[in-house]
Write a protein that holds these residues in place. Structure first.
Motif, short mmCIF file in Angstrom:
data_model
loop_
_atom_site.label_atom_id
_atom_site.label_comp_id
_atom_site.label_asym_id
_atom_site.label_seq_id
_atom_site.Cartn_x
_atom_site.Cartn_y
_atom_site.Cartn_z
N ASN A 233 -0.89 -33.57 -18.30
CA ASN A 233 -0.48 -32.20 -18.02
C ASN A 233 -1.56 -31.21 -18.44
O ASN A 233 -2.16 -31.36 -19.50
CB ASN A 233 0.80 -31.85 -18.77
CG ASN A 233 1.99 -32.55 -18.17
OD1 ASN A 233 2.04 -32.73 -16.96
ND2 ASN A 233 2.91 -32.98 -19.00
N GLY A 234 -1.79 -30.24 -17.60
CA GLY A 234 -2.74 -29.20 -17.95
C GLY A 234 -4.19 -29.59 -17.76
O GLY A 234 -5.09 -28.94 -18.25
N SER A 235 -4.44 -30.68 -17.01
CA SER A 235 -5.81 -31.12 -16.87
C SER A 235 -6.50 -30.48 -15.67
O SER A 235 -7.68 -30.69 -15.45
CB SER A 235 -5.86 -32.64 -16.75
OG SER A 235 -5.02 -33.04 -15.69
N GLY A 236 -5.77 -29.69 -14.87
CA GLY A 236 -6.42 -28.99 -13.77
C GLY A 236 -6.12 -29.53 -12.39
O GLY A 236 -6.77 -29.16 -11.42
N LYS A 237 -5.14 -30.41 -12.29
CA LYS A 237 -4.81 -31.00 -10.99
C LYS A 237 -4.28 -29.95 -10.02
O LYS A 237 -4.74 -29.80 -8.89
CB LYS A 237 -3.76 -32.11 -11.16
CG LYS A 237 -4.14 -33.17 -12.16
CD LYS A 237 -3.10 -34.24 -12.28
CE LYS A 237 -1.75 -33.77 -12.80
NZ LYS A 237 -1.73 -33.41 -14.23
N THR A 238 -3.26 -29.20 -10.48
CA THR A 238 -2.66 -28.19 -9.63
C THR A 238 -3.69 -27.13 -9.27
O THR A 238 -3.76 -26.67 -8.12
CB THR A 238 -1.47 -27.55 -10.34
OG1 THR A 238 -0.54 -28.58 -10.64
CG2 THR A 238 -0.80 -26.51 -9.49
N THR A 239 -4.50 -26.79 -10.25
CA THR A 239 -5.54 -25.80 -9.99
C THR A 239 -6.45 -26.26 -8.86
O THR A 239 -6.78 -25.48 -7.96
CB THR A 239 -6.36 -25.57 -11.28
OG1 THR A 239 -5.47 -25.18 -12.32
CG2 THR A 239 -7.40 -24.51 -11.08
N THR A 240 -6.82 -27.55 -8.89
CA THR A 240 -7.68 -28.07 -7.84
C THR A 240 -7.02 -27.93 -6.48
O THR A 240 -7.63 -27.46 -5.51
CB THR A 240 -7.97 -29.57 -8.10
OG1 THR A 240 -8.41 -29.71 -9.43
CG2 THR A 240 -9.00 -30.09 -7.13
N1 LIG Z 1 -2.02 -18.73 -13.74
C1 LIG Z 1 -2.62 -19.22 -14.83
N2 LIG Z 1 -3.14 -18.41 -15.76
C2 LIG Z 1 -3.74 -18.88 -16.84
N3 LIG Z 1 -3.92 -20.17 -17.09
C3 LIG Z 1 -3.43 -21.06 -16.19
C4 LIG Z 1 -2.76 -20.64 -15.03
N4 LIG Z 1 -2.40 -21.72 -14.32
C5 LIG Z 1 -2.82 -22.79 -15.03
N5 LIG Z 1 -3.44 -22.40 -16.16
C6 LIG Z 1 -4.07 -23.27 -17.16
O1 LIG Z 1 -5.03 -24.03 -16.50
C7 LIG Z 1 -5.02 -25.36 -17.01
C8 LIG Z 1 -4.81 -26.33 -15.84
O2 LIG Z 1 -3.51 -26.15 -15.31
P1 LIG Z 1 -2.96 -27.00 -14.11
O3 LIG Z 1 -3.99 -27.01 -13.04
O4 LIG Z 1 -1.64 -26.43 -13.74
O5 LIG Z 1 -2.77 -28.42 -14.70
P2 LIG Z 1 -2.00 -29.70 -14.14
O6 LIG Z 1 -1.53 -29.41 -12.79
O7 LIG Z 1 -3.02 -30.76 -14.17
O8 LIG Z 1 -0.89 -29.97 -15.08
C9 LIG Z 1 -3.92 -25.42 -18.03
O9 LIG Z 1 -4.52 -25.29 -19.29
C10 LIG Z 1 -3.07 -24.22 -17.75
O10 LIG Z 1 -2.52 -23.71 -18.91
#
Ligand SMILES: Nc1ncnc2c1ncn2[C@@H]1O[C@H](COP(=O)(O)OP(=O)(O)O)[C@@H](O)[C@H]1O
Ligand SMILES: [Mg+2]
Lengths: 297, 625
Positions: A47-54
């Protein structure tokens, strides 16, 4: 063939900032990836490794801080690429006041689809995800699992070439997980490209062709699942029908090199083991890890 | 109604309205481009920043000009569906309840019941609809962003422009439906609320001529009606038994006598003359001095309110109104002329008697002029003169313009000679292509008539009241479009409550628009902001010039730049009150076509601008933040 690269990220970096532009989180650090046509590509990481962000960067929901994403060779902010994309978000963010049928019809209308085609797709997809009994009910009444299903149906409404699934199996029961995995495999059968992310190893292990392991926004491993799981510094030999002489020579060879033959061959380890190793190592030595060149195994 | 600012004819308006719009849009574009690229350069560095700005502009062309109606419509449908879920119906029920209880607040015995009813329904509707639309439009996009439902929409091939337009369109469709329903119900409410009838009090009937016997029948009668809705009428009945319950509270009733066996029955009809849409035709006013030279203005009698200009009595001085569109189709076979004159007396005379004046009608093409009517002016009231189509004048002559030796234009009276007739036809002889001049002269020496352009108008055939009622709602509709436009625009980059506040702020700012434009055009004392500041600091007064020198030059140069900016800002504010035509409807005047066209186009201009601005904000924001 360059045409076979569907998604390409170059040096992709995302820094979340607060309102005043101060840096909050470096969510993704210099990611280089290529996703090829027809494969199921897994993004794996805790969790929180940047998958969704990617995934959001690929879709243009977020803008990269630096670096670039190309999807079908076009910039991520180009909306026309979405004609060929389906997206299942982390949680199914759908309009709760619409019924399943209305939902699919609405999303269908956002594509160039005739009314007849929309009707046909809608009923096909409702059957596919097994929501026939609930198609007239508002989504607000749906359970988590049902919401996931209608979310998937929504992602497939335009018969996309590329499907991005964010944690497709969360919230599903074991039967649902099995169905979901089967659906993903079916999509590959139909020649579609799937990118899915998950923190569940078994999902990825069962369906993905290639995976990227992310940890704290950094790419730790990239490659074919089978080759990643090979333990390279151990050789395992199981042999049959070797002459006594040959066996003797091998043993001598091993003895001469100071080894002890247990069995011959490359053993595989579990993905879980690999995953835990990477995490342990990343915590011990923070920073970029050298990703093995693919095929070097 | 006093109209101090006149409404421009549509064609004249078309010359500058769109020009102002383009100017404002241009300034906005330049400012937007500047700040947009500034932000991009700060974020990504010069090269990448400018490249990003270029990309946004390139994308904007496609996004703004290649929208798909199907998608826009789908998104509009979604907005409607979403709003309906938010219990729009409640607003409608509140409206019905208001009408239901309105009977308690609305006093039907008021002197002008129509004004009361109309302002009530229009105010109730506009508050309810505007408030509802404010909430819906400002909260909807932020809500979609918060629930992340927009993620599944923008990852379809949907352009940001389609999202903004779809929202606006959806709310407009919803609001239009609501307004249409409300206007239909209000119409019934007004008509039913004002409907009433009286009875003739037979005992009060007496012969008009005391020598005649009322019981004989077949003599003119006068009497009274019963009191209904807090008023009674004087009754007049002619020899044949037809008559009127005369004008009270802006209406009259027809009455007819009928014999029912032994009994005499007076049948009184529904109120008439109340639900009207008068169509005043205004002319252009110019003046003639006492020698019938063309003059800039009339005489100045030292009145502080410069609204009226004065016509000297007992001379050839005249006020001349030039009218257009005086045709038999627009006027029903006679000429109804209504005027409200200010009278300025240099001696008191007989105050009861009124000041004598004469109305001339002149054909501007042929110069034929007839003295149509001599009258005594009453002060502070509207005189109504009905001129028949066939006019037998007290005098007829030609008035022809001639050039004086000193180059001034003078109108000279010429005899008609062989062209003279005993009777002139209003439309055939006195108008040319619908053009007619009305000359007003004051006959009493030493007395003056004060006139302003709207003081004298012709009353054309009445327009449909129902249509005028709808126009009143169209005014609310335009206000609604503005509220929706601002609400949606602000909600593309602000959170819901803030967007709502910002919208309200714009509307309030709109009330100061006039003052801001005055400031921007330097029509106020004390100069621009910097100059005023200097005056405040040096405790200088506002009328004297600042000392010449570099300081003043710099201050005034900076001011002129600031004033241009202020002008643009002022143009960005909607002058909300301008879209309100309730008083036209309530006072029984037809809302003019050019009012509708000019306001409608201005509102459209705003809507387009707000859409474009909203698009850029949505385009340049990260949806997933
Ligand atoms: N809108 C946002 N604002 C600030 N930080 C964010 C936001 N969305 C995600 N993060 C941070 O970016 C990092 C990666 O999040 P995310 O891509 O959601 O991880 P995953 O999908 O792998 O669980 C996490 O540390 C999260 O807290
Ligand atoms: Mg995630």
């Amino acid at each position: 063939m360059p045409n076979d690269v569907i998604i390409e990220t170059r040096n992709l970096t995302k820094v979340y900032r607060d309102f005043w532009g101060r840096q909050k989180v470096r969510a993704l650090k210099a990611l280089d990836l290529e996703v090829r046509r027809g494969e199921i590509f897994g993004l794996l990481g805790p969790n929180g490794s940047g998958k969704t962000t990617t995934i959001k960067l690929i879709l243009g929901l977020l803008f990269p801080t630096s670096g670039q994403v190309l999807c079908f060779g076009r910039d991520a902010t180009d909306v026309t690429k979405n004609e060929r994309i389906g997206y299942l978000p982390e949680e199914s963010y759908l309009y709760k006041f619409l019924s399943a049928e209305e939902t699919l019809d609405f999303y269908g209308r956002l594509f160039k689809m005739s009314r007849r085609l929309r009707r046909q797709r809608t009923s096909e997809l409702i059957n596919l995800v097994g929501l026939q009994g609930a198609k007239k009910r508002q989504l607000r009444e749906y359970s988590k699992g049902m919401t996931r299903r209608i979310g998937l149906a929504q992602a497939l409404i335009n018969d996309p070439e590329l499907i991005l699934l964010d944690e497709p199996t969360t919230g599903l029961d074991p039967l649902g997980i099995r169905d979901m995995k089967q659906m993903i495999l079916d999509l590959r059968e139909q020649g579609k490209t799937v990118v899915m992310c998950s923190h569940r190893l078994d999902d990825v292990e069962d369906v993905c062709d290639r995976i990227a392991i992310l940890y704290d926004g950094e790419l730790k491993e990239l490659g074919r699942v089978d080759s990643l799981l090979k333990v390279r510094d151990v050789t395992e030999i199981h042999a049959r029908g070797l002459s006594e002489k040959t066996q003797q020579e091998i043993r001598q060879l091993i003895q001469r090199e100071g080894g002890e033959l247990v069995a011959m061959g490359n053993p595989t380890m579990t993905l879980e083991q690999l995953f835990l190793d990477i995490i342990a190592e990343s915590e011990a030595h923070p920073g970029r890890r050298v990703v093995r060149k693919e095929g070097a195994a | 109604m006093v109209l101090e600012t006149e409404l421009l004819p549509f064609r004249e308006w078309l010359l500058w309205g769109p020009f102002v719009w383009l100017l404002v849009m241009g300034s906005l574009a330049v400012a937007g481009l500047f700040f947009g690229s500034l932000v991009a350069v700060i974020r990504h560095g010069p090269a990448a920043g400018l490249a990003a700005t270029g990309r946004v502009l390139a994308a904007a062309v496609g996004d703004l000009f290649c929208m798909s109606p199907r998608r826009v419509w789908a998104l509009a449908w979604l907005a409607v569906k979403d709003s309906l879920r938010r219990r729009v119906v409640v607003v409608f029920i509140v409206f019905l309840l208001l009408l239901l209880f309105a009977g308690w607040f609305l006093d039907p015995s008021s002197d002008h019941p129509l004004r009361l009813y109309i302002s009530f329904v229009l105010t109730a509707t506009s508050y309810l609809v505007l408030l509802l639309m404010l909430f819906l439009s400002a909260l909807s996009l932020p809500n979609d962003l918060k629930n992340k439902t927009l993620h599944t929409v923008v990852t379809k091939p949907v352009r940001p422009s389609e999202i903004v337009l779809g929202r606006m369109l959806g709310f407009v469709v919803l609001g239009t439906t609501l307004l249409a329903l409300m206007s239909a119900i209000s119409y019934v409410f007004v008509v039913r609320g004002l409907a009433h009838s009286h009875e003739v009090v037979q005992a009060s009937l007496a012969a008009v001529d005391p020598r005649q016997d009322a019981d004989q029948g077949a003599v003119p009668l006068r009497g009274e009606s019963t009191r209904v809705n807090g008023h009674r009428h004087d009754v007049r009945i002619d020899r044949k038994g037809q008559g009127l319950l005369e004008m009270t509270q802006d209406h009259y009733h027809r009455v007819a006598r009928r014999q029912d066996g032994e009994k005499t029955v007076y049948e009184v009809g529904q109120p008439e003359g109340m639900l009207v849409a008068r169509v005043p035709v205004y002319g252009k006013l110019r003046f003639m001095d006492s020698q019938r030279h063309v003059a800039e203005r009339g005489t100045n009698v030292g009145d502080e309110w410069a609204y009226r200009s004065y016509i000297q009595g007992g001379s050839l001085a005249a006020g001349v109104w030039s009218f257009e569109g005086v045709t038999p189709t627009a006027f029903s076979d006679n000429l109804q002329l209504e005027m409200t004159l200010g009278v300025f007396r240099t001696y008191k005379g007989d105050i009861e008697q009124g000041v004598a004046g004469v109305l001339l009608l002149r054909n501007p093409k042929t110069g034929l002029t007839v003295e149509a009517k001599v009258f005594k002016s009453r002060e502070f009231s509207t005189d109504v003169h009905r001129l028949p189509r066939k006019i037998t004048p007290t005098a007829a002559y030609a008035l022809q313009p001639e050039k004086d030796p000193d180059g001034r234009i003078k109108y000279v009276r010429k005899p008609l000679g062989a062209d003279a007739k005993a009777q002139y036809d209003l439309f055939d002889d006195l108008t040319d292509d619908g053009q007619l001049e009305v000359w007003l002269q004051c006959l009493d020496p030493e007395q003056y008539f004060g006139v302003a352009q709207p003081d004298l108008y012709l009353r054309a055939r009445d327009a449909s009241f129902a249509l005028n009622f709808v126009k009143g709602y169209f005014g609310i509709w335009m206000q609604m479009v503005l509220v929706i436009g601002f609400g949606v625009m602000f909600s593309t980059f602000l959170t819901g409550p803030v967007a709502m506040l910002a919208t309200v702020g714009m509307l309030i700012g709109g009330f100061f628009r006039g003052y801001m434009i005055e400031l921007a055009l330097g029509q106020t004392w004390g100069g621009g902001p910097v100059e005023s500041l200097i005056r405040i600091l040096t405790q200088d007064n506002v009328v004297s010039d600042l000392p010449e020198g570099i300081r003043t030059t710099v201050a005034q140069t900076v001011d002129s730049v600031l004033q241009r900016g202020l002008w643009v800002v002022a143009q960005l504010l909607p002058s909300f009150g301008d879209y309100d035509c309730a008083s036209y409807v309530a006072y029984g005047f037809n809302v003019p076509g050019n009012w509708i066209a000019e306001r409608g186009l201005t509102a459209l201009g705003f809507a387009v601008a707000l859409f474009v601005v909203g698009y850029f904000f949505l385009k340049t924001r990260e949806v997933a933040r």
